[in-house]
Scaffold this active site. Structure first.
Site: not given
Lengths: 551, 167
Positions: A438-439, A374, A222
């Site tokens: 995701r991914r 992001f 983070h």
């Protein structure tokens, strides 16, 4: 008080430019991988030559998330330090060592990924085991960055010795905060890589503690995003005011915001691990509370940046609540690109609050919503600000000028980026709310209505990705022009100054022992008991797994 | 340190909003008990069958009381093992009536996986050495795809199942 600015020698410029070359080469490679990913995931396109989707996904993440950002940040920060406190010949030599160490590590990791020995994504979660060269490469990148950290510390220290009783230049102060945060945070991932991953990947340790490795990773993971963000804040606070012809809003406020970011960016890693077993929910909640504290300096930043804009607009004679808005230099790409970045941070930050919200996270955790988040924060807010800085930094370093024509191209580039990212990121956010993971490579999961809605948004992402790639090509063209072909001349290095009658900055803001001490205390508070828990109640360790990643 | 008057107002407003958000989240967590899953129960990843819930005969869906169900499963690259049906075929679809309470218990034999019933709040990391557990009420009817949402290797996207909630 007027601070003296240092001018760059040829040797110095060459150092800073070398970081920029790697940055923009990484942008091209990583961007191409991103384009291929969105194509492959639309289901309309097959990757050629049997290339694995997860190989390009790993390249995309490592090369953009870790390499491009780190090289830009360290190069940019070296330039800021060089400008405000100067660099000695000896420091410059160490800076080169940092550069070459990082580059060697990058090349090592990149080759390992490209030959298919490290399809582990940039989070490299155990017990998936990549080739040891991948971990050694990452370790070198970190060690190289540490050399840069200590060169920066030394630069400020030498300046302070030469200028006793003066407050440090604001930009040098900010760089030092960012590097202190980076160093403290990267100790976590370095420990994990050196103590856990390397011995285990070489076969010296039979098993690995998975939860501990993940906790050490997110202890770093983070702050990493704040390491990306803080250089953008530096630009907003201390460079943009000069570009629009104004002054610093408040020196002490800027320093205070950076100190708060240092304090609260590290003890918050559990909000990336909210849905994991093995961590007590109360400690998760404590880190959620600490995470929310990081929002305060961002609110302070939002206020003072818009404050600067308004003060400037009113000086130019604009009245009314928003009349001053019209007078900002919209046709100057050095302003426009970071400005759009700031605007993107409003929905980006709001989405971040959702992600960090204890239970609410369960709906979006590991869905493509997070990827959308992001791409708004890092790939829009941060990257557009970096681009905005490159438009003057690169010609300044190469002794060229940002011509009106290149400026116009830059504005076109910024608009293309904004359009592409809006389409892609919005599609990702919606698909994530519908549960799309995701991914993941393209999959129809044996059909079903739910899956069909996801695929529609994946096609939209490919459209956005294509527009973004056009933006990348244009950016690379502009970079090459600014670096090698633009007409010779002088391009200003804009550093904002204080108002003549500005309030003095409290001395306590420069008390490094105090702030680093509080940072460490907060980290110990947030991590000691849970980490002891993790070690004490650890399950039998995990043996390595090579075959799931195709090794 | 000098703060502009409007800035003070802004920060008080912003800080108060954050405090309210946190109170709401905290209320839900500590009074209503809606924490994200965390069970701190460990298991040997190389011998998950030794645990009662993950013995081959206990895998899959079971009605434990009226309207209450347990679903036990083992994740591995690249499969969710819900046990076998009467014909000896691997179960890939779980059917429960609308409004039923379902307890999901998952563990992994190898690498890290995800377990998400897409479109619901059932979303857990599944890590070697730990048991992930979440109880929920299936309020909406429909077909929900279970996806592995944590990268587990090159067959990651082929790992899925279906939860069907019928009226």
């Amino acid at each position: 008080m007027m601070l003296k600015n240092y001018n760059f020698s040829k040797k110095e410029s060459r150092l800073y430019m070398s970081f920029m070359y790697v940055t923009f080469a990484a942008l091209l490679i990583g961007g191409l991988m991103g384009l291929l990913q969105t194509f492959a995931r639309s289901g309309q396109f097959q990757l050629p030559f049997g290339i694995n989707y997860y190989t390009i996904l790993t390249v995309h993440g490592v090369i953009l998330g870790l390499v491009m950002t780190t090289f830009f940040i360290i190069g940019f920060q070296f330039a800021l330090m060089g400008k405000t406190v100067g660099i000695s010949d000896k420091q410059r030599k160490w800076a080169w060592l940092a550069f070459w160490t990082m580059l060697a590590g990058t090349i090592m990791a990149a080759i390992t990924i490209l030959v298919g020995q490290a399809n582990v994504l940039y989070t490299f979660y155990a017990p998936l085991r990549a080739h040891p060269a991948f971990y050694f490469g990452l370790a070198l990148v970190i060690v190289g960055s540490w050399i840069a950290v200590f060169v920066n510390f030394r630069q400020l220290y030498v300046w302070k010795k030469a200028n006793p009783n003066q407050k440090s230049p604001l930009l040098a102060f900010m760089v030092t905060i960012n590097m202190a945060m980076w160093f403290i945070a990267s100790l976590g991932v370095a420990t994990s890589v050196l103590v856990q991953f390397i011995p285990w990947s070489l076969g010296y340790a039979a098993t690995i503690n998975v939860l501990l490795s993940r906790t050490l990773f997110w202890y770093f993971g983070h702050p990493l995003v704040y390491f990306w963000l803080l250089p953008a804040y530096m630009a907003w606070y201390a460079i943009l005011p000069k570009i629009i012809g104004g002054k610093l809003f408040s020196d002490s406020l800027a320093r205070m915001a950076f100190i708060l970011l240092l304090l609260f960016s590290i003890p918050v890693g559990f909000h990336h691990q909210l849905t994991e077993p093995g961590i007590d929910p109360t400690w998760k909640f404590i880190q959620v509370v600490l995470t929310f504290m990081v929002i305060i300096p961002s609110l302070m930043t939002a206020f003072s940046i818009f404050g600067t804009f308004e003060v400037r607009g009113r000086k130019l004679g604009h009245k009314g609540l928003f009349g001053w808005f019209r007078n900002l230099p919209w046709n100057d790409v050095r302003f426009l690109a970071p400005f759009i970045g700031m605007v993107a941070f409003i929905p980006g930050g709001a989405g971040g609050i959702v992600n960090a919200s204890h239970q609410m996270n369960a709906l979006v955790h590991n869905t493509i919503w997070v990827t959308g988040h992001f791409h708004l924060t890092v790939a829009t807010t941060v990257i557009l600000t970096y681009f905005g800085m490159a438009y003057w930094l690169v010609p300044h370093l190469t002794g060229r000028r940002l011509t009106p024509k290149l400026n116009k191209l830059g504005i076109v580039q910024t608009i293309i980026w904004t359009v592409g990212m809006t389409i892609m990121s919005t599609a990702m956010h919606i698909q994530g709310l519908l549960g799309g993971p995701r991914r993941s490579d393209f999959s129809n999961y044996m059909g079903g209505e739910q899956v069909n809605t996801w695929i529609t948004y994946q096609v939209a992402q490919a459209v956005g990705g294509t527009i973004l790639f056009i933006g990348i090509i244009l950016m690379i063209y502009i970079f090459i022009q600014l670096a090698f072909f633009a007409p010779k001349g002088v391009q200003e290095f804009p550093v904002a100054e204080e108002e003549i009658d500005a309030e003095p900055t409290p001395k306590i803001l420069e008390n490094w022992y105090l702030w680093i001490g509080i940072t460490i205390a907060l980290i110990l508070f947030a991590y000691t008991i849970p980490v002891i828990d993790i070690i004490k109640h650890s399950p039998p360790g995990s043996i390595p797994f090579d075959w799931p990643i195709g090794r | 340190m000098h703060l502009h008057k409007y800035e003070k107002i802004w920060l008080i407003f912003g800080g108060a909003s954050l405090a309210i958000f946190l109170l709401v989240i905290g209320f839900a967590a500590f009074w209503k008990g809606t924490h994200p899953q965390s069970h701190i129960e460990t298991i040997d990843p190389q011998n998950v069958e030794e645990h009662e819930a993950f013995k081959p005969e206990n895998l899959g869906l079971r009605e434990v009381a009226d309207g209450k169900y347990t679903v036990n499963l083992i994740a591995s690259a690249f499969n969710y093992d819900f046990g076998t049906d009467a014909d000896g075929k691997a179960v890939k679809r779980i059917r429960v009536p609308k409004g039923s309470t379902v307890l999901f218990q998952v563990t992994t034999k190898d690498v890290v996986h995800g377990f998400q019933v897409a479109g619901t709040n059932v979303n857990m990391m599944v890590e070697p050495g730990h048991v992930s557990r979440l109880e929920t009420v299936m309020k909406n009817a429909g077909e929900f795809t279970v996806v592995c949402n944590e990268y587990c290797g090159v067959g990651h996207h082929q790992m899925f199942a279906v939860v069907e909630v019928y009226e």
